[in-house]
Design an enzyme around this catalytic site. Structure first.
Site, PDB file in Angstrom:
ATOM      1  N   ARG A   2      -4.087 -10.191   4.243  1.00 61.51           N
ATOM      2  CA  ARG A   2      -4.409 -10.099   2.809  1.00 61.51           C
ATOM      3  C   ARG A   2      -3.160  -9.590   2.101  1.00 61.51           C
ATOM      4  O   ARG A   2      -2.741  -8.449   2.343  1.00 61.51           O
ATOM      5  CB  ARG A   2      -5.598  -9.145   2.608  1.00 61.51           C
ATOM      6  CG  ARG A   2      -6.047  -9.011   1.150  1.00 61.51           C
ATOM      7  CD  ARG A   2      -7.229  -8.052   1.048  1.00 61.51           C
ATOM      8  NE  ARG A   2      -7.731  -7.979  -0.309  1.00 61.51           N
ATOM      9  CZ  ARG A   2      -7.224  -7.202  -1.262  1.00 61.51           C
ATOM     10  NH1 ARG A   2      -6.187  -6.427  -1.006  1.00 61.51           N
ATOM     11  NH2 ARG A   2      -7.750  -7.199  -2.476  1.00 61.51           N
ATOM     12  N   LYS A  20       0.825  -1.224   0.000  1.00 61.31           N
ATOM     13  CA  LYS A  20       0.000   0.000   0.000  1.00 61.31           C
ATOM     14  C   LYS A  20       0.850   1.261   0.000  1.00 61.31           C
ATOM     15  O   LYS A  20       2.023   1.252   0.346  1.00 61.31           O
ATOM     16  CB  LYS A  20      -0.975  -0.044   1.175  1.00 61.31           C
ATOM     17  CG  LYS A  20      -2.094  -1.062   0.875  1.00 61.31           C
ATOM     18  CD  LYS A  20      -3.344  -0.835   1.661  1.00 61.31           C
ATOM     19  CE  LYS A  20      -4.416  -1.795   1.149  1.00 61.31           C
ATOM     20  NZ  LYS A  20      -5.513  -1.974   2.084  1.00 61.31           N
TER      21      LYS A  20
HETATM   22  C1  9MG Z   1     -10.101  -5.110  -1.611  1.00 60.75           C
HETATM   23  N1  9MG Z   1      -9.167  -4.611  -0.612  1.00 60.75           N
HETATM   24  C2  9MG Z   1      -8.136  -3.748  -0.841  1.00 60.75           C
HETATM   25  N2  9MG Z   1      -7.504  -3.494   0.320  1.00 60.75           N
HETATM   26  C3  9MG Z   1      -8.141  -4.215   1.271  1.00 60.75           C
HETATM   27  C4  9MG Z   1      -7.957  -4.373   2.656  1.00 60.75           C
HETATM   28  O1  9MG Z   1      -7.009  -3.714   3.323  1.00 60.75           O
HETATM   29  N3  9MG Z   1      -8.801  -5.174   3.323  1.00 60.75           N
HETATM   30  C5  9MG Z   1      -9.798  -5.829   2.671  1.00 60.75           C
HETATM   31  N4  9MG Z   1     -10.602  -6.616   3.398  1.00 60.75           N
HETATM   32  N5  9MG Z   1     -10.010  -5.724   1.359  1.00 60.75           N
HETATM   33  C6  9MG Z   1      -9.195  -4.923   0.674  1.00 60.75           C
END
Ligand code: 9MG
Length: 348
Positions: free
Chosen positions: A330, A296
């Site tokens: 994730r 990110k």
């Molecule tokens: C789709 N998406 C993009 N970033 C995310 C994040 O931090 N958490 C979740 N649950 N979905 C995300």
């Protein structure tokens, strides 16, 4: 207690599994992480007071007034997610089926390529494959229903036949959730915490699937313009709690909910870092925690690294999550994160 006074507990100092019987605060049942102590936080209007609570005092002694429900939620066992036991950290691999996604940018466009990428992530150790057809990166435009379905449904249908991993669908639209479940999706991942589509609560209640409630302030197009909070950690906690209550009112039990602070969604660098440092407070909501920090832009803001150079920062963020008892990470880089986790778990 005044109506505005609210208490929070932030567990601190995660202990290794074989800590030799230190008096610890255990979170989330018998197989959950243990912490040495906690911070008791009291917010009353604009004032926030903090004091230390030792694990021994919480476990053995009389709980501080007003913390009974919070402590019950902290210690309650967490349900498995789509059959996945959460006694060890689970990895959700990112599969973007969008032409404009910030990291894969069109490379995996096309169902075949997306399926191949998903199977590769599974081979690298992903427990969950997160399939998304609408980019929600800052500044992105919405995608219409049929286009989103054209992107994700063939991928979900193919993976339901060819993969043993759980499949989550990353969408804000109730109709996509419904059609994805019919194709074999096991989990709903909604970056709006079921607040974007007025039908989403009802549809998810009927589907009976687990759902990730992610916090976001504002809409993807404009959310990074001027995000503001009184206290970002407590405000995100309160917002997630409000969405949990909305789910329960709609007939979705807490045992099916997973909470996520939404790193990068309506947050500046200071907000993201504050949240990463206080993830363990979310255990007080009584749900498993999911963290998405992989690649990110806060990592770029902090270090100057471009989108393709953020693996070291992503691994550091993942381990910060593990150190605070996060249940699901994730990530884009599954193999690298598995290796980092193996070292962490091997030593702890
Ligand atoms: C789709 N998406 C993009 N970033 C995310 C994040 O931090 N958490 C979740 N649950 N979905 C995300």
């Amino acid at each position: 207690m005044s109506a505005r006074r609210k208490l929070y507990i932030r567990p601190v100092g995660r202990l290794p599994a074989d800590h030799g019987g230190l008096p610890a605060l255990r979170v989330g049942g018998k197989s959950g992480p243990e912490f040495l102590a906690a911070e008791l936080i009291e917010r009353d209007g604009g004032s926030v007071r903090r004091r230390a609570l030792e694990g021994a005092a919480i476990r053995g002694g009389t709980p501080p007034e007003g913390t009974e429900v919070l402590l019950r939620r902290l210690s309650a066992p967490r349900s498995a997610v789509a059959g996945l036991d959460l006694g060890r950290t689970r990895l959700m691999g990112v599969v973007n089926v969008t032409p404009d996604s910030f990291s894969d940018g069109g490379r995996y466009l096309g169902a075949e390529a997306a399926v191949a990428h998903a199977l590769q992530l599974e081979a690298e150790g992903a427990d969950i494959l997160d399939i998304g057809g609408e980019s929600t990166r800052p500044g992105s435009d919405p995608v219409d229903l049929e286009e989103e379905c054209r992107r994700v449904l063939p991928v979900i249908a193919a993976l339901a036949k060819r993969s043993k991993a759980r499949i989550s669908v990353d969408t804000r639209k109730a109709e996509v959730m419904r059609r994805a479940a019919a194709e074999g999706a096991h989990i709903i991942n909604d970056v709006s915490a079921l607040d974007h589509d007025p039908k989403a609560l009802e549809v998810v209640a009927l589907l009976g699937l687990p759902v990730v409630l992610m916090h976001a302030q504002g809409e993807p197009r404009t959310m990074q313009v001027a995000p503001r909070y009184d206290d970002v950690v407590l405000d995100v906690y309160d917002a997630l709690e409000a969405r949990i209550e909305a789910c329960e009112r709609a007939g979705i039990p807490r045992a099916r909910l997973i909470v996520d602070p939404g790193i990068g969604f309506g947050k500046n660098l200071a907000h993201n870092l504050a949240l990463l440092g206080s993830l363990s407070i979310l255990h007080g909501l009584g749900c498993p925690i999911l963290l998405g920090a992989s690649r990110k832009s806060f990592i770029g803001r902090l270090t100057g690294a471009g989108a393709g150079e953020r693996l070291p920062g992503s691994l550091a963020a993942a381990l910060l999550g593990v150190a605070q008892g996060v249940h699901i990470l994730r990530v884009h880089d599954v193999a690298a994160t598995r290796q980092a986790l193996a070292v962490w778990e091997g030593a702890g």
